[in-house]
Design a protein around this motif. Structure first.
Motif, PDB file in Angstrom:
ATOM      1  N   GLY A  82       0.825  -1.202   0.000  1.00 24.19           N
ATOM      2  CA  GLY A  82       0.000   0.000   0.000  1.00 24.19           C
ATOM      3  C   GLY A  82       0.863   1.258   0.000  1.00 24.19           C
ATOM      4  O   GLY A  82       1.049   1.821   1.049  1.00 24.19           O
ATOM      5  N   ILE A  83       1.401   1.606  -1.142  1.00 26.23           N
ATOM      6  CA  ILE A  83       1.253   0.946  -2.440  1.00 26.23           C
ATOM      7  C   ILE A  83       2.613   0.463  -2.953  1.00 26.23           C
ATOM      8  O   ILE A  83       3.654   0.973  -2.527  1.00 26.23           O
ATOM      9  CB  ILE A  83       0.644   1.877  -3.500  1.00 26.23           C
ATOM     10  CG1 ILE A  83       1.511   3.103  -3.685  1.00 26.23           C
ATOM     11  CG2 ILE A  83      -0.777   2.235  -3.164  1.00 26.23           C
ATOM     12  CD1 ILE A  83       1.119   4.034  -4.796  1.00 26.23           C
ATOM     13  N   ALA A  84       2.570  -0.527  -3.859  1.00 28.38           N
ATOM     14  CA  ALA A  84       3.769  -0.909  -4.598  1.00 28.38           C
ATOM     15  C   ALA A  84       3.920   0.050  -5.779  1.00 28.38           C
ATOM     16  O   ALA A  84       2.968   0.297  -6.520  1.00 28.38           O
ATOM     17  CB  ALA A  84       3.662  -2.343  -5.101  1.00 28.38           C
ATOM     18  N   LEU A  85       5.115   0.572  -5.917  1.00 26.65           N
ATOM     19  CA  LEU A  85       5.382   1.519  -7.005  1.00 26.65           C
ATOM     20  C   LEU A  85       5.718   0.724  -8.263  1.00 26.65           C
ATOM     21  O   LEU A  85       6.881   0.547  -8.631  1.00 26.65           O
ATOM     22  CB  LEU A  85       6.513   2.465  -6.610  1.00 26.65           C
ATOM     23  CG  LEU A  85       6.173   3.346  -5.398  1.00 26.65           C
ATOM     24  CD1 LEU A  85       7.390   4.134  -4.945  1.00 26.65           C
ATOM     25  CD2 LEU A  85       5.017   4.290  -5.734  1.00 26.65           C
ATOM     26  N   ILE A  86       4.665   0.272  -8.907  1.00 26.68           N
ATOM     27  CA  ILE A  86       4.819  -0.677 -10.003  1.00 26.68           C
ATOM     28  C   ILE A  86       5.533  -0.069 -11.211  1.00 26.68           C
ATOM     29  O   ILE A  86       6.134  -0.787 -12.001  1.00 26.68           O
ATOM     30  CB  ILE A  86       3.430  -1.242 -10.394  1.00 26.68           C
ATOM     31  CG1 ILE A  86       3.568  -2.482 -11.266  1.00 26.68           C
ATOM     32  CG2 ILE A  86       2.568  -0.192 -11.034  1.00 26.68           C
ATOM     33  CD1 ILE A  86       2.256  -3.210 -11.487  1.00 26.68           C
ATOM     34  N   VAL A  87       5.518   1.259 -11.333  1.00 21.08           N
ATOM     35  CA  VAL A  87       6.234   1.882 -12.451  1.00 21.08           C
ATOM     36  C   VAL A  87       7.742   1.856 -12.222  1.00 21.08           C
ATOM     37  O   VAL A  87       8.506   2.243 -13.103  1.00 21.08           O
ATOM     38  CB  VAL A  87       5.754   3.333 -12.700  1.00 21.08           C
ATOM     39  CG1 VAL A  87       4.267   3.364 -12.981  1.00 21.08           C
ATOM     40  CG2 VAL A  87       6.115   4.263 -11.552  1.00 21.08           C
ATOM     41  N   VAL A 113      -1.399  -1.023  -5.898  1.00 16.23           N
ATOM     42  CA  VAL A 113      -0.440  -0.389  -6.809  1.00 16.23           C
ATOM     43  C   VAL A 113      -0.803   1.072  -7.056  1.00 16.23           C
ATOM     44  O   VAL A 113      -1.936   1.504  -6.881  1.00 16.23           O
ATOM     45  CB  VAL A 113      -0.372  -1.126  -8.166  1.00 16.23           C
ATOM     46  CG1 VAL A 113      -0.048  -2.587  -7.961  1.00 16.23           C
ATOM     47  CG2 VAL A 113      -1.663  -0.968  -8.954  1.00 16.23           C
ATOM     48  N   GLY A 114       0.211   1.806  -7.468  1.00 19.27           N
ATOM     49  CA  GLY A 114       0.030   3.189  -7.870  1.00 19.27           C
ATOM     50  C   GLY A 114       1.195   3.624  -8.726  1.00 19.27           C
ATOM     51  O   GLY A 114       2.184   2.889  -8.870  1.00 19.27           O
ATOM     52  N   ALA A 115       1.088   4.822  -9.274  1.00 19.39           N
ATOM     53  CA  ALA A 115       2.140   5.329 -10.150  1.00 19.39           C
ATOM     54  C   ALA A 115       3.167   6.164  -9.406  1.00 19.39           C
ATOM     55  O   ALA A 115       4.223   6.477  -9.945  1.00 19.39           O
ATOM     56  CB  ALA A 115       1.529   6.161 -11.280  1.00 19.39           C
TER      57      ALA A 115
END
Length: 272
Positions: A82-87, A113-115
């Protein structure tokens, strides 16, 4: 309604194993961990929470390592990002990390996930902040392909690979839920297209929450779950969110030593 906490696990606060155990013993349903791979010394991007970036942002554990430690000492606790920085993450590696966590935990993993907001941080990972939302979409879609297909492949603008074998597969069917953060004008487009739930921060674009939740579920054609971050520990706020249709609320847990953390958790349990 489910109650959990969101926090930063660091090298100078309570460890992930004692935290996970303490949460489950007190009846909390979930642990959501934040992540930052690093914080650039030359800071340019304003922090959305205020002027000074708190110390714990600089010192976070890798969330999947920390969540694995929490999962190993619990039986029911949901272990989530909360959150994984998937970018900032390779999708093939990420798919394996989350699937491994799901198996280690017996099917309790959730990928939030988030940006992200820190533009200089993402640039260090080779990510152009201007295209991060398109990149986010492709990486989520690619991860889901890797989780659900024996011979997975993906061909997009940013993510491109021919058929591969990727194991282990997750325990959960069809895969761990992917919750999307944010509350901007295009957030629901992303949640409906490739998310499995919505995860906004309380008070940031959630002023009309009952209508927002109703709109999201109508657009999706199904009852998408809604998890609220940073919920104030007040009975009237909890009642308001339950009436709005929220499924889960997360209290912010300050990063602190074990004794102090346990006292805070004891106080929070009085609210549910």
């Amino acid at each position: 309604m489910k109650f959990g906490v969101s926090t930063f696990v660091t090298d100078d606060g309570i460890g992930p194993a004692p935290l996970g155990r303490a949460l489950e013993e007190r009846g909390f349903g979930s642990l959501f961990l934040a992540e930052h791979t690093h914080i650039p010394v030359a800071r340019e991007t304003p922090w959305p929470g205020g002027a000074e970036l708190p110390r714990h942002y600089y010192r976070t554990y890798d969330p999947f390592v920390a969540l694995s430690a929490a999962a190993a000492v619990t039986e029911r606790l949901t272990v989530a990002t909360g959150i994984a920085l998937i970018v900032q993450r390779d999708p093939i590696v990420l798919a394996k990390e989350v699937a491994s966590l799901d198996r280690v935990s017996g099917g309790r993993a959730v990928l939030g996930v988030g940006a992200g907001w820190n533009r200089e941080e993402m640039r260090n990972h080779g990510t152009d902040p201007r295209t991060r939302m398109r990149l986010l979409r492709e990486r989520v879609l690619a991860v889901k392909e890797l989780w659900t297909k024996d011979e997975a492949e993906f061909h997009g603008e940013f993510v491109d690979f021919d058929p591969v074998y990727s194991y282990p597969k997750p325990v959960q069917d069809p895969h761990p839920p992917v919750l999307l953060g944010g509350s901007g004008p295009t957030t629901f487009d992303r949640v409906v297209e490739f998310g499995d739930g919505w995860m906004p921060i309380y008070g940031r674009g959630t002023e009309d929450l009952p209508n927002q939740i109703a709109e999201l579920r109508e657009r999706a054609g199904r009852r998408l779950p809604v998890t609220l971050f940073a919920v104030p520990p007040k009975a009237e706020v909890i009642a308001e969110l339950e009436a709005a249709g929220a499924d889960e609320i997360l209290f912010d847990l300050p990063t602190a030593p074990e004794d102090e953390t346990l006292r805070t958790l004891d106080e929070l349990t009085k609210l549910f």
